[in-house]
Design an enzyme around this catalytic site. Structure first.
Site, PDB file in Angstrom:
ATOM      1  N   ASN A  85       0.795  -1.233   0.000  1.00 37.73           N
ATOM      2  CA  ASN A  85       0.000   0.000   0.000  1.00 37.73           C
ATOM      3  C   ASN A  85       0.828   1.283   0.000  1.00 37.73           C
ATOM      4  OD1 ASN A  85      -2.529   1.693   0.802  1.00 37.73           O
ATOM      5  ND2 ASN A  85      -1.089   2.021   2.488  1.00 37.73           N
ATOM      6  N   TYR A 150       2.939   9.288 -11.478  1.00 33.99           N
ATOM      7  CA  TYR A 150       2.007   8.587 -10.590  1.00 33.99           C
ATOM      8  C   TYR A 150       1.075   7.629 -11.364  1.00 33.99           C
ATOM      9  CZ  TYR A 150      -1.395   7.822  -6.869  1.00 33.99           C
ATOM     10  OH  TYR A 150      -2.241   7.242  -5.952  1.00 33.99           O
ATOM     11  N   LYS A 154       0.860   3.436 -11.319  1.00 35.56           N
ATOM     12  CA  LYS A 154      -0.335   2.669 -10.946  1.00 35.56           C
ATOM     13  C   LYS A 154      -0.826   1.768 -12.095  1.00 35.56           C
ATOM     14  CE  LYS A 154      -0.576   4.173  -6.669  1.00 35.56           C
ATOM     15  NZ  LYS A 154      -0.272   3.275  -5.544  1.00 35.56           N
TER      16      LYS A 154
HETATM   17  P1  NAD Z   1      -0.559   8.680   2.951  1.00 35.95           P
HETATM   18  O1  NAD Z   1       0.438   9.632   2.418  1.00 35.95           O
HETATM   19  O2  NAD Z   1      -1.554   9.128   3.963  1.00 35.95           O
HETATM   20  O3  NAD Z   1       0.160   7.378   3.490  1.00 35.95           O
HETATM   21  C1  NAD Z   1       1.193   6.801   2.746  1.00 35.95           C
HETATM   22  C2  NAD Z   1       1.799   5.692   3.526  1.00 35.95           C
HETATM   23  O4  NAD Z   1       2.940   5.234   2.796  1.00 35.95           O
HETATM   24  C3  NAD Z   1       2.291   6.145   4.904  1.00 35.95           C
HETATM   25  O5  NAD Z   1       2.004   5.123   5.829  1.00 35.95           O
HETATM   26  C4  NAD Z   1       3.791   6.279   4.702  1.00 35.95           C
HETATM   27  O6  NAD Z   1       4.532   5.947   5.851  1.00 35.95           O
HETATM   28  C5  NAD Z   1       4.053   5.240   3.627  1.00 35.95           C
HETATM   29  N1  NAD Z   1       5.260   5.575   2.889  1.00 35.95           N
HETATM   30  C6  NAD Z   1       5.509   6.671   2.135  1.00 35.95           C
HETATM   31  N2  NAD Z   1       6.765   6.621   1.670  1.00 35.95           N
HETATM   32  C7  NAD Z   1       7.295   5.456   2.132  1.00 35.95           C
HETATM   33  C8  NAD Z   1       8.545   4.820   2.002  1.00 35.95           C
HETATM   34  N3  NAD Z   1       9.536   5.362   1.286  1.00 35.95           N
HETATM   35  N4  NAD Z   1       8.739   3.636   2.620  1.00 35.95           N
HETATM   36  C9  NAD Z   1       7.756   3.081   3.351  1.00 35.95           C
HETATM   37  N5  NAD Z   1       6.550   3.620   3.510  1.00 35.95           N
HETATM   38  C10 NAD Z   1       6.334   4.794   2.905  1.00 35.95           C
HETATM   39  O7  NAD Z   1      -1.259   8.105   1.676  1.00 35.95           O
HETATM   40  P2  NAD Z   1      -2.652   7.398   1.425  1.00 35.95           P
HETATM   41  O8  NAD Z   1      -3.515   8.416   0.786  1.00 35.95           O
HETATM   42  O9  NAD Z   1      -3.147   6.626   2.573  1.00 35.95           O
HETATM   43  O10 NAD Z   1      -2.172   6.403   0.248  1.00 35.95           O
HETATM   44  C11 NAD Z   1      -1.982   5.042   0.420  1.00 35.95           C
HETATM   45  C12 NAD Z   1      -2.012   4.406  -0.946  1.00 35.95           C
HETATM   46  O11 NAD Z   1      -3.255   4.710  -1.569  1.00 35.95           O
HETATM   47  C13 NAD Z   1      -0.934   4.907  -1.890  1.00 35.95           C
HETATM   48  O12 NAD Z   1      -0.426   3.818  -2.648  1.00 35.95           O
HETATM   49  C14 NAD Z   1      -1.670   5.887  -2.784  1.00 35.95           C
HETATM   50  O13 NAD Z   1      -1.072   6.002  -4.039  1.00 35.95           O
HETATM   51  C15 NAD Z   1      -3.028   5.230  -2.856  1.00 35.95           C
HETATM   52  N6  NAD Z   1      -4.136   6.122  -3.217  1.00 35.95           N
HETATM   53  C16 NAD Z   1      -4.519   7.156  -2.424  1.00 35.95           C
HETATM   54  C17 NAD Z   1      -5.586   7.961  -2.812  1.00 35.95           C
HETATM   55  C18 NAD Z   1      -6.059   9.114  -1.961  1.00 35.95           C
HETATM   56  O14 NAD Z   1      -6.899   9.907  -2.438  1.00 35.95           O
HETATM   57  N7  NAD Z   1      -5.635   9.262  -0.737  1.00 35.95           N
HETATM   58  C19 NAD Z   1      -6.235   7.712  -4.015  1.00 35.95           C
HETATM   59  C20 NAD Z   1      -5.815   6.638  -4.795  1.00 35.95           C
HETATM   60  C21 NAD Z   1      -4.772   5.848  -4.392  1.00 35.95           C
END
Ligand code: NAD
Length: 242
Positions: A85, A150, A154
């Protein structure tokens, strides 16, 4: 729904990953939360209750991931579920896009997913199967107007998901992805309310998603309810098309 199962969740310290960790613990799983730094992992562990551990390997380094999984197996005895994730995003137009930033996004969003999948397969084979779920995004349907790294990453996640589903089916290892739409994590919470309202107006269901709603899709795919679901990319996006 996950009694006696062991789940590894990368990026489990906040946002969607944290919501997955909470839900999986509530459903009886033992959970290993992987984050990027000790401080954020410790903070997450303080807020989570149940059988939970935390580690912070460099996910882009295969050897570090392998060592972390060995530690999880030593503590919990098995690994049934892997949630890839952790992810980062960026929105620069291509002319301003730093080539190193492109490599960085591919490293975490794609190579780290490969590293996790490769490292977990022996553990899943050992117990007769497992469930790998990758976090994709709605942008892997139609790209986005700026920040090409990005969506590229994906689309690659979706490709890895369907390809590994075909490769690993014979071991009873299911591989799926969840593709969230705009979800209210820290990133969205930091935006002005009127901007969130504008985004919401473009979503058929008229609102952004909550991390808990996304986590429910992961629970379904991780559980035996999805015992014949593999190679799927499940959108959780309120009907968003692009
Ligand atoms: P967030 O930024 O709140 O959390 C990201 C997580 O990834 C955190 O726990 C962070 O510690 C971890 N992380 C970041 N860089 C890292 C690294 N180098 N090593 C280890 N861990 C790392 O993001 P989120 O919104 O919860 O996103 C989680 C996933 O969902 C991602 O893959 C993101 O692309 C995807 N996503 C998010 C959304 C959204 O709108 N929030 C939409 C589509 C997809």
């Amino acid at each position: 729904m996950l009694k006696n199962k062991v789940a590894v969740i990368t990026g489990g310290t906040r946002g969607i990953g944290f919501a997955i960790a909470e839900l999986f613990l509530k459903n009886g799983a033992k959970v290993a939360v992987l984050g990027s730094r000790k401080e954020t992992v410790d903070k997450a562990l303080e807020k989570l209750s149940g059988d939970v551990m935390g580690l912070y390997p460099d996910l882009t380094d295969y050897n570090a991931v392998e060592a972390a999984f060995a530690e999880i197996k030593a503590k919990f005895g098995r690994i049934d579920i892997l949630i890839n994730n952790a992810g980062i995003s960026a929105r620069e137009p291509i002319e301003a896009y730093d080539p190193d930033a492109f490599k960085g996004i591919m490293d975490l969003n794609v190579t780290a997913v490969f590293n996790g999948c490769k490292a977990v397969v022996p553990y899943m084979k050992e117990i007769g199967g497992g469930s790998i779920i990758n976090t994709s995004s709605m942008v892997a349907k139609a790209g986005q107007v700026s920040g090409v790294g990005y969506p590229t990453s994906k689309f690659a996640v979706n490709g890895m998901t369907v390809s590994l589903a075909r490769e690993l089916g014979k071991y009873n290892i299911r591989v799926n992805a969840v593709a969230p739409g705009v979800t209210r994590t820290d990133m969205v919470a930091a935006l002005p309310e009127e901007m969130v309202a504008r985004v919401a107006a473009g979503i058929p269901m008229g609102r952004v998603g909550e991390p808990e709603e996304v986590a429910n899709a992961f629970l379904f795919l991780a559980s035996d309810m999805a015992s014949y679901v593999s190679g799927a990319v499940l959108g959780v996006d309120g009907g968003t098309i692009n």
